[in-house]
Design a protein around this motif. Structure first.
Motif, PDB file in Angstrom:
ATOM      1  N   THR A 159      -3.564  -0.735 -10.154  1.00 20.36           N
ATOM      2  CA  THR A 159      -2.433  -1.617 -10.844  1.00 20.36           C
ATOM      3  C   THR A 159      -2.982  -2.847 -11.237  1.00 20.36           C
ATOM      4  O   THR A 159      -4.044  -3.242 -10.781  1.00 20.36           O
ATOM      5  CB  THR A 159      -1.157  -1.801 -10.066  1.00 20.36           C
ATOM      6  OG1 THR A 159      -1.621  -2.654  -8.768  1.00 20.36           O
ATOM      7  CG2 THR A 159      -0.892  -0.364  -9.216  1.00 20.36           C
ATOM      8  N   ASP A 160      -1.950  -3.947 -11.809  1.00 16.80           N
ATOM      9  CA  ASP A 160      -2.458  -5.072 -11.970  1.00 16.80           C
ATOM     10  C   ASP A 160      -2.028  -5.596 -10.850  1.00 16.80           C
ATOM     11  O   ASP A 160      -1.626  -5.339  -9.520  1.00 16.80           O
ATOM     12  CB  ASP A 160      -1.466  -5.695 -13.260  1.00 16.80           C
ATOM     13  CG  ASP A 160      -0.061  -5.567 -13.063  1.00 16.80           C
ATOM     14  OD1 ASP A 160       0.493  -5.346 -11.711  1.00 16.80           O
ATOM     15  OD2 ASP A 160       0.624  -5.721 -14.008  1.00 16.80           O
ATOM     16  N   LYS A 162       0.302  -8.142 -10.033  1.00 15.60           N
ATOM     17  CA  LYS A 162       1.695  -8.578  -9.875  1.00 15.60           C
ATOM     18  C   LYS A 162       2.332  -8.115  -8.693  1.00 15.60           C
ATOM     19  O   LYS A 162       2.909  -7.108  -8.910  1.00 15.60           O
ATOM     20  CB  LYS A 162       2.425  -8.193 -11.119  1.00 15.60           C
ATOM     21  CG  LYS A 162       3.784  -8.962 -11.307  1.00 15.60           C
ATOM     22  CD  LYS A 162       4.404  -9.002 -12.788  1.00 15.60           C
ATOM     23  CE  LYS A 162       5.581  -9.677 -12.703  1.00 15.60           C
ATOM     24  NZ  LYS A 162       6.832  -9.074 -12.521  1.00 15.60           N
ATOM     25  N   SER A 165       5.881  -5.825  -7.511  1.00 19.44           N
ATOM     26  CA  SER A 165       6.414  -5.364  -8.988  1.00 19.44           C
ATOM     27  C   SER A 165       5.156  -4.991  -9.802  1.00 19.44           C
ATOM     28  O   SER A 165       5.228  -5.228 -10.899  1.00 19.44           O
ATOM     29  CB  SER A 165       7.335  -6.057  -9.534  1.00 19.44           C
ATOM     30  OG  SER A 165       8.053  -5.508 -10.781  1.00 19.44           O
ATOM     31  N   THR A 167       2.249  -3.035 -11.923  1.00 20.02           N
ATOM     32  CA  THR A 167       2.357  -1.965 -13.026  1.00 20.02           C
ATOM     33  C   THR A 167       1.087  -1.361 -13.161  1.00 20.02           C
ATOM     34  O   THR A 167      -0.164  -1.802 -12.839  1.00 20.02           O
ATOM     35  CB  THR A 167       2.581  -2.609 -14.291  1.00 20.02           C
ATOM     36  OG1 THR A 167       3.804  -3.534 -14.539  1.00 20.02           O
ATOM     37  CG2 THR A 167       2.621  -1.878 -15.659  1.00 20.02           C
ATOM     38  N   TRP A 170      -3.184   2.372 -16.634  1.00 18.82           N
ATOM     39  CA  TRP A 170      -3.045   3.751 -17.038  1.00 18.82           C
ATOM     40  C   TRP A 170      -4.274   4.604 -16.981  1.00 18.82           C
ATOM     41  O   TRP A 170      -4.612   5.650 -16.343  1.00 18.82           O
ATOM     42  CB  TRP A 170      -2.096   3.955 -18.310  1.00 18.82           C
ATOM     43  CG  TRP A 170      -0.603   3.611 -17.884  1.00 18.82           C
ATOM     44  CD1 TRP A 170       0.078   2.484 -18.193  1.00 18.82           C
ATOM     45  CD2 TRP A 170       0.213   4.478 -16.957  1.00 18.82           C
ATOM     46  NE1 TRP A 170       1.332   2.452 -17.774  1.00 18.82           N
ATOM     47  CE2 TRP A 170       1.461   3.697 -17.039  1.00 18.82           C
ATOM     48  CE3 TRP A 170       0.230   5.661 -16.417  1.00 18.82           C
ATOM     49  CZ2 TRP A 170       2.589   4.190 -16.141  1.00 18.82           C
ATOM     50  CZ3 TRP A 170       1.261   6.076 -15.469  1.00 18.82           C
ATOM     51  CH2 TRP A 170       2.389   5.337 -15.503  1.00 18.82           C
ATOM     52  N   LEU A 208       5.069  -1.282  -6.012  1.00 20.03           N
ATOM     53  CA  LEU A 208       5.439  -1.048  -7.363  1.00 20.03           C
ATOM     54  C   LEU A 208       7.152  -1.508  -7.589  1.00 20.03           C
ATOM     55  O   LEU A 208       7.620  -1.176  -8.500  1.00 20.03           O
ATOM     56  CB  LEU A 208       5.588   0.526  -7.781  1.00 20.03           C
ATOM     57  CG  LEU A 208       4.274   1.228  -7.685  1.00 20.03           C
ATOM     58  CD1 LEU A 208       4.324   2.830  -7.973  1.00 20.03           C
ATOM     59  CD2 LEU A 208       3.137   0.657  -8.590  1.00 20.03           C
ATOM     60  N   GLY A 212      10.592   2.064  -5.390  1.00 19.57           N
ATOM     61  CA  GLY A 212       9.414   2.460  -6.481  1.00 19.57           C
ATOM     62  C   GLY A 212       8.686   3.700  -6.127  1.00 19.57           C
ATOM     63  O   GLY A 212       7.857   4.269  -7.048  1.00 19.57           O
ATOM     64  N   PHE A 215       8.976   6.322  -9.036  1.00 19.20           N
ATOM     65  CA  PHE A 215       7.988   5.965 -10.112  1.00 19.20           C
ATOM     66  C   PHE A 215       6.565   6.492  -9.857  1.00 19.20           C
ATOM     67  O   PHE A 215       5.969   6.875 -10.517  1.00 19.20           O
ATOM     68  CB  PHE A 215       8.057   4.314 -10.338  1.00 19.20           C
ATOM     69  CG  PHE A 215       6.887   3.823 -11.444  1.00 19.20           C
ATOM     70  CD1 PHE A 215       6.811   4.624 -12.358  1.00 19.20           C
ATOM     71  CD2 PHE A 215       6.500   2.504 -11.243  1.00 19.20           C
ATOM     72  CE1 PHE A 215       6.086   3.965 -13.513  1.00 19.20           C
ATOM     73  CE2 PHE A 215       5.638   2.005 -12.413  1.00 19.20           C
ATOM     74  CZ  PHE A 215       5.521   2.749 -13.420  1.00 19.20           C
ATOM     75  N   ILE A 219       4.347   8.663 -11.925  1.00 20.51           N
ATOM     76  CA  ILE A 219       2.981   8.506 -12.304  1.00 20.51           C
ATOM     77  C   ILE A 219       2.112   9.769 -12.034  1.00 20.51           C
ATOM     78  O   ILE A 219       1.259  10.249 -12.897  1.00 20.51           O
ATOM     79  CB  ILE A 219       2.592   7.358 -11.615  1.00 20.51           C
ATOM     80  CG1 ILE A 219       3.194   6.159 -11.874  1.00 20.51           C
ATOM     81  CG2 ILE A 219       0.944   7.188 -11.469  1.00 20.51           C
ATOM     82  CD1 ILE A 219       3.039   4.905 -10.978  1.00 20.51           C
ATOM     83  N   LYS A 274      11.960   2.799 -13.523  1.00 17.75           N
ATOM     84  CA  LYS A 274      10.719   2.991 -14.376  1.00 17.75           C
ATOM     85  C   LYS A 274      10.289   4.405 -14.291  1.00 17.75           C
ATOM     86  O   LYS A 274       9.346   4.871 -14.711  1.00 17.75           O
ATOM     87  CB  LYS A 274       9.606   2.038 -13.463  1.00 17.75           C
ATOM     88  CG  LYS A 274       9.708   0.546 -14.062  1.00 17.75           C
ATOM     89  CD  LYS A 274       8.508  -0.094 -13.577  1.00 17.75           C
ATOM     90  CE  LYS A 274       8.622  -1.929 -13.452  1.00 17.75           C
ATOM     91  NZ  LYS A 274       7.837  -2.550 -12.789  1.00 17.75           N
ATOM     92  N   GLN A 277       9.872   6.564 -18.211  1.00 20.52           N
ATOM     93  CA  GLN A 277       9.018   6.218 -18.983  1.00 20.52           C
ATOM     94  C   GLN A 277       7.798   7.115 -18.947  1.00 20.52           C
ATOM     95  O   GLN A 277       7.194   7.841 -20.039  1.00 20.52           O
ATOM     96  CB  GLN A 277       8.557   4.822 -19.101  1.00 20.52           C
ATOM     97  CG  GLN A 277       7.910   4.260 -20.558  1.00 20.52           C
ATOM     98  CD  GLN A 277       8.750   4.475 -21.559  1.00 20.52           C
ATOM     99  OE1 GLN A 277       9.875   4.252 -21.454  1.00 20.52           O
ATOM    100  NE2 GLN A 277       8.223   4.845 -22.602  1.00 20.52           N
TER     101      GLN A 277
END
Ligand code: ADP
Ligand code: ASP
Ligand code: MG
Length: 474
Positions: A159-160, A162, A165, A167, A170, A208, A212, A215, A219, A274, A277
């Protein structure tokens, strides 16, 4: 043969009885010939307890965080003693749990010395919840003759940075899942992966966002090209309302990705917003089902928006939000005020949940979570300082005792009078509407009412959704 990703929530892994159900569900799926990937949450309440432990550590309360660690140890050990007979594998598991909780205490000690907990440390500490539960669930599965093994998602979900939270990156995540997780499935292993957590490229734990793990499930389902994602939880499916707010809530047999996305965004805890998506992009069907009532087919989530005539499918609400109103006669025709306000809000780190503007342009309002309201107000006042000094803007106001209520249903599209029915119901119940917003998808209408009216509004609007369910099943 189908590949199924199954995510089990906190209550679903929260007790020995629940974990036994999980094992039975996975056994049945495997007997049908499915390849299964299991994604687990922490045992219910554990993430909250871990967060509390860091706060106590930051305030120097050593006894506080030590006793939380001890409680967590006892809770996990109790389940292990109930489900795994005294043998070598039980001892090995107990040692692993003890070692993870020792690390938790070491983190708390470090926080206690520093006197503060950064978001990065908070993520490292809460990661223990899922890391503990995944090991216990995998071990119990092995007792049930399943070839299961626990894996930390940090090895796959990149992930990044952050923190709290994060993201997924991918491409990186897809690559790791294809190269490291798919081969495990092909070897006949059932991976039991931690939900909720990921890792930055430079090796720090991330999470996440609260709730999360759903999510995470999405993923893994997307990156594995699963045939189905099943979210196993503690209710029979996605319901017409939060069953805790209105006991008449009924399970929806079907709901579309966009409808459930709106429901989740506007507060229905049953699915993290999330989640939609990644599976939507791949068209992977999702089912929400009950670990404690696996005979129930649950709710199917798919592409099609209008399989029934139902207009209002469900009602949801969000508490703990504040309404910020920017107003002033001098705003009329001054371009860019809204843009600068929203930019200042974003820079303050707040997400906007709903926006409404009257056509006179003399005021507009929007909502953020309560904890961000003061910070956002200050950021806007700084940004619009000149306009405020010139009195083009009179004030930036915060109203905290409000809630957002949302009615959802794709059938609203193109059906005149739906909004009219919604507001007639509220009017009949003497509920004042503070602000309104309708998404361009026309699959939801959101509005703000005073907090005291929450239950009355939800119950009254829920009547409309229940009427619609009755019509559809007639
Ligand atoms: P899990 O731990 O399995 O992720 P959550 O507690 O996060 O479970 O979400 C499930 C809960 O969501 C239910 O117990 C229910 O109280 C709540 N909920 C809120 N709105 C809805 C809804 N519209 N349909 C179903 N459940 C809902
Ligand atoms: N354990 C995490 C939480 O409580 C994630 C989840 O359960 O989905 O927020
Ligand atoms: Mg959840």
């Amino acid at each position: 043969m189908s590949v199924i990703t199954m995510k089990f929530g906190g209550t679903s892994v929260g007790s020995a009885e629940a974990i036994s159900n999980v094992v039975a569900i996975v056994q049945e799926s495997q007997q049908r010939g499915d390849e299964v990937i299991v994604v687990v949450s922490a045992m219910s309440g554990v993430t909250d307890a871990l967060l509390k432990s860091v706060r106590l550590a930051a305030s120097g309360d050593r006894w506080g965080y030590l006793s939380i660690s001890q409680e967590l140890r006892e809770r996990h050990e109790e389940v292990i003693h109930q489900l795994i007979p005294p043998n070598g594998s039980r001892e090995k598991l107990l040692a692993e749990i003890a070692s993870l909780l020792d690390q938790h205490v070491e983190f708390c000690q470090a926080v206690s010395i520093l006197g503060e907990a950064t978001p990065r440390i908070m993520d490292a500490v809460v990661s223990y919840g899922e890391r503990l539960s995944s090991r216990v669930v995998a071990a119990v599965m092995r007792e049930g003759q399943l070839n299961a093994a626990a894996y930390d998602a940090s090895q796959f979900v990149i992930t990044d940075d952050k923190y709290q939270s994060a993201t997924p990156l991918w491409e990186e995540t897809q690559q790791r899942i294809s190269h490291q997780l798919v081969p495990l499935l092909r070897q006949g292993i059932i991976p039991v992966v931690t939900g909720f957590i990921g890792m930055t490229l430079d090796g720090h734990f991330t999470t996440l966002g609260r709730g999360g793990s759903d999510f995470s499930g999405a993923i893994f389902a997307a990156c594995m090209n699963s045939d189905e994602l099943i979210i196993w939880t503690d209710v029979d499916g996605v319901m017409t309302a939060d069953p805790r707010l209105d006991r008449r809530a009924r399970v929806l047999p079907y709901i579309s990705y966009s409808e459930v996305g709106e429901l989740a965004f506007y507060g229905a805890k049953v699915l993290h917003p999330k989640t939609v998506q990644p599976i939507l992009e791949k068209g992977i069907p999702c089912r929400v089902r009950n670990t404690f009532n696996p005979q129930h087919p649950g709710t199917l989530i798919g592409q099609n928006g209008e399989t029934t005539s139902t207009v209002i499918k469900a009602v949801t609400s969000i508490r703990n939000v504040s309404l910020l109103t920017v107003s002033g006669r001098g705003m009329l025709g001054v371009p860019g005020i809204a843009g600068r306000t929203f930019l200042a809000t974003a820079k303050a780190g707040a997400n906007i949940l709903m926006i409404s503007q009257s056509s006179s342009e003399q005021s507009f309002c929007f909502t953020v979570t309560d904890d961000m309201a003061d910070r956002v107000k200050t950021a806007i006042e700084n940004e619009l300082g000149e306009e405020i000094a010139r009195r083009n803007i009179d004030r930036v106001e915060i109203q905290s005792d409000i809630v957002i209520i949302t009615t959802v249903g794709a059938g609203m599209r193109g059906i005149p009078g739906v909004a009219g029915r919604v507001f007639t119901v509220l009017g009949n119940n003497q509920i004042n509407v503070v602000a309104i917003a309708q998404g361009s998808s026309e699959c939801s209408i959101s509005f703000i009412v005073d907090e005291v009216n929450l239950e009355c509004a939800v119950v009254a609007l829920h009547d409309l959704a229940l009427e619609a369910v009755e019509e559809d099943t007639r």
